[in-house]
Design a protein around this motif. Structure first.
Motif, PDB file in Angstrom:
ATOM      1  N   UNK A 124      36.181  45.928  35.414  1.00 60.80           N
ATOM      2  CA  UNK A 124      37.355  46.032  34.608  1.00 60.80           C
ATOM      3  C   UNK A 124      37.771  44.951  33.886  1.00 60.80           C
ATOM      4  N   UNK A 125      37.769  44.783  32.703  1.00 60.35           N
ATOM      5  CA  UNK A 125      38.080  43.910  31.637  1.00 60.35           C
ATOM      6  C   UNK A 125      39.881  43.846  31.791  1.00 60.35           C
ATOM      7  N   UNK A 126      40.272  42.752  32.518  1.00 65.56           N
ATOM      8  CA  UNK A 126      41.647  42.516  32.698  1.00 65.56           C
ATOM      9  C   UNK A 126      42.163  41.065  32.859  1.00 65.56           C
ATOM     10  N   UNK A 127      43.344  40.778  32.856  1.00 69.12           N
ATOM     11  CA  UNK A 127      43.718  39.496  33.341  1.00 69.12           C
ATOM     12  C   UNK A 127      45.226  39.516  33.724  1.00 69.12           C
ATOM     13  N   UNK A 128      45.621  38.401  34.677  1.00 69.88           N
ATOM     14  CA  UNK A 128      46.968  38.368  35.091  1.00 69.88           C
ATOM     15  C   UNK A 128      47.146  39.350  36.308  1.00 69.88           C
ATOM     16  N   UNK A 129      48.317  40.217  35.897  1.00 72.73           N
ATOM     17  CA  UNK A 129      48.990  41.035  37.030  1.00 72.73           C
ATOM     18  C   UNK A 129      47.976  42.330  36.899  1.00 72.73           C
ATOM     19  N   UNK A 130      47.280  42.673  36.019  1.00 77.97           N
ATOM     20  CA  UNK A 130      46.693  44.024  35.909  1.00 77.97           C
ATOM     21  C   UNK A 130      45.411  43.658  36.704  1.00 77.97           C
ATOM     22  N   UNK A 131      44.914  42.297  36.507  1.00 85.08           N
ATOM     23  CA  UNK A 131      43.586  41.891  37.277  1.00 85.08           C
ATOM     24  C   UNK A 131      43.785  42.027  38.775  1.00 85.08           C
ATOM     25  N   UNK A 132      45.118  41.781  39.077  1.00 82.16           N
ATOM     26  CA  UNK A 132      45.203  41.872  40.743  1.00 82.16           C
ATOM     27  C   UNK A 132      45.212  43.092  41.010  1.00 82.16           C
ATOM     28  N   UNK A 133      46.089  44.135  40.104  1.00 82.28           N
ATOM     29  CA  UNK A 133      46.259  45.435  40.497  1.00 82.28           C
ATOM     30  C   UNK A 133      44.835  46.046  40.663  1.00 82.28           C
ATOM     31  N   UNK A 134      44.072  45.704  39.544  1.00 82.14           N
ATOM     32  CA  UNK A 134      42.505  46.262  39.848  1.00 82.14           C
ATOM     33  C   UNK A 134      41.768  45.850  41.029  1.00 82.14           C
ATOM     34  N   UNK A 135      41.970  44.644  41.499  1.00 81.38           N
ATOM     35  CA  UNK A 135      41.175  44.182  42.681  1.00 81.38           C
ATOM     36  C   UNK A 135      41.841  44.844  43.869  1.00 81.38           C
ATOM     37  N   UNK A 136      43.226  44.973  44.048  1.00 82.81           N
ATOM     38  CA  UNK A 136      43.774  45.639  45.249  1.00 82.81           C
ATOM     39  C   UNK A 136      43.240  47.388  45.360  1.00 82.81           C
ATOM     40  N   UNK A 137      43.167  48.027  44.083  1.00 81.12           N
ATOM     41  CA  UNK A 137      42.808  49.212  43.960  1.00 81.12           C
ATOM     42  C   UNK A 137      41.387  49.550  44.136  1.00 81.12           C
ATOM     43  N   UNK A 138      40.488  48.516  44.157  1.00 78.05           N
ATOM     44  CA  UNK A 138      38.948  48.681  44.742  1.00 78.05           C
ATOM     45  C   UNK A 138      38.101  48.346  43.596  1.00 78.05           C
ATOM     46  N   UNK A 139      38.245  47.945  42.601  1.00 74.25           N
ATOM     47  CA  UNK A 139      37.258  47.540  41.596  1.00 74.25           C
ATOM     48  C   UNK A 139      36.300  46.611  42.080  1.00 74.25           C
ATOM     49  N   UNK A 140      35.029  46.621  41.923  1.00 70.92           N
ATOM     50  CA  UNK A 140      34.265  45.711  42.112  1.00 70.92           C
ATOM     51  C   UNK A 140      33.958  44.370  41.291  1.00 70.92           C
ATOM     52  N   UNK A 141      34.222  44.599  40.180  1.00 69.97           N
ATOM     53  CA  UNK A 141      34.126  43.237  39.293  1.00 69.97           C
ATOM     54  C   UNK A 141      35.362  43.295  38.354  1.00 69.97           C
ATOM     55  N   UNK A 142      36.185  42.156  38.316  1.00 70.76           N
ATOM     56  CA  UNK A 142      37.095  42.064  37.559  1.00 70.76           C
ATOM     57  C   UNK A 142      37.228  40.733  36.792  1.00 70.76           C
ATOM     58  N   UNK A 143      37.607  40.660  35.508  1.00 66.24           N
ATOM     59  CA  UNK A 143      37.556  39.348  34.783  1.00 66.24           C
ATOM     60  C   UNK A 143      37.818  39.516  33.490  1.00 66.24           C
ATOM     61  N   UNK A 144      37.761  38.582  32.796  1.00 66.82           N
ATOM     62  CA  UNK A 144      38.223  38.652  31.177  1.00 66.82           C
ATOM     63  C   UNK A 144      37.009  38.412  30.273  1.00 66.82           C
ATOM     64  N   UNK A 145      37.185  37.755  29.224  1.00 66.27           N
ATOM     65  CA  UNK A 145      36.000  37.619  28.483  1.00 66.27           C
ATOM     66  C   UNK A 145      34.659  36.991  28.865  1.00 66.27           C
ATOM     67  N   UNK A 146      34.822  36.228  29.848  1.00 57.35           N
ATOM     68  CA  UNK A 146      33.941  35.596  30.548  1.00 57.35           C
ATOM     69  C   UNK A 146      32.738  36.742  30.850  1.00 57.35           C
TER      70      UNK A 146
END
Length: 285
Positions: A124-146
């Protein structure tokens, strides 16, 4: 003396030809120059007529006209697979790939699963609040442009990539050519560009992905041959409906409500087969 004079005159006349006999070159401009013919540009109607004429000339296979209703095809495959009670029925849908169209792809929840699900790996390409929601939902990899360079270098091999709308323009220039041919590039049309990352991941947990190859051929295991006829037919009809909507051969009210453009991949052949049985074209698809 007169003879000598006459000889000198003849010799002089031979060495100096008459100027009137010399070729005269004209230096005036050419009046009639060769004109280049302009090749007329064919209209869309003419191109379509030419394509139809070309398609009629293509040599067809001898079995192209042989088709069966679904129930008859299932009966034939059951007779062939009588010694293999655990055989799987596979549906193959061949679609045309007009220029500019992408590989057909989508997700569905089978009425009855014929094959165990493969493990999904979600990036998942996400940052801030949406990134935290993705992690809680079970996404394996979460981050931004890096994560862009990591994907290019092959450090991550996700099966699904999601992206929030705010980061889409930043990742497209570097990842478009890499992920596009693989069918992994986030797209609004397929619903992988969204702010409801957590909702998408939850829906994924009860569904499986299907997609075609680069030639537009879609394959899926639809049933076990020992299933009741009603279950096989239900799975077949459900999958065919999903494919028709995704390829633009049937109306998709959800896509129309979102204002998404419809991509059309015409269906050219629908075949049902089994492990040891023949490939049978279906007439009532």
């Amino acid at each position: 003396m007169s003879l000598g004079l006459l000889g000198r005159q003849c010799c002089r006349s031979a060495l100096q030809p008459n100027s009137l006999l010399l070729r005269q070159f004209n230096t005036t401009s050419v009046l009639f120059a060769r004109r280049e013919k302009k090749i007329p540009t064919p209209t869309k109607k003419q191109l379509a007529a030419k394509a139809r004429k070309k398609a009629l000339k293509v040599r067809k296979h001898i079995y192209d006209a042989e088709k069966m209703p679904l129930q008859d095809a299932i009966a034939v495959l059951r007779a062939v697979e009588v010694a293999r009670p655990n055989a799987t029925l596979e549906l193959t849908v061949k679609t045309a790939m007009p220029k500019g169209t992408t590989i057909p792809k989508g997700r569905l929840t089978w009425p009855r699963e014929a094959k165990p699900r493969t493990e999904e790996r979600v990036l998942v390409f996400a940052e801030g609040r949406l990134a935290e929601e993705a992690k809680r939902a079970g996404a394996h990899i979460v981050g931004g442009l890096e994560l862009v360079d990591d994907i290019i270098n092959g450090r991550h091999n996700p099966t699904t990539i999601l992206c929030v709308p705010s980061l889409l323009r930043s990742i497209t220039p570097k990842l478009g050519r890499l992920l596009g041919p693989k069918g992994l590039m986030p797209s609004e049309r397929r619903g992988t560009v969204t702010e409801d990352i957590a909702g998408y991941i939850r829906r994924m947990q009860g569904s499986v992905e299907w997609k075609g190859d680069k030639d537009g051929t879609i394959r899926a295991a639809v049933a076990k041959i020992t299933w009741p006829l009603e279950d096989i037919t239900k799975n077949f009809r459900y999958f065919s409906g999903v494919v028709k909507k995704a390829t633009g051969n049937a109306r998709d009210p959800e896509a129309e409500a979102k204002g998404q453009g419809r991509q059309v991949n015409p269906l050219t052949r629908i075949v049902l087969s089994s492990s040891q049985g023949p490939a049978i074209q279906i007439a009532d698809f």
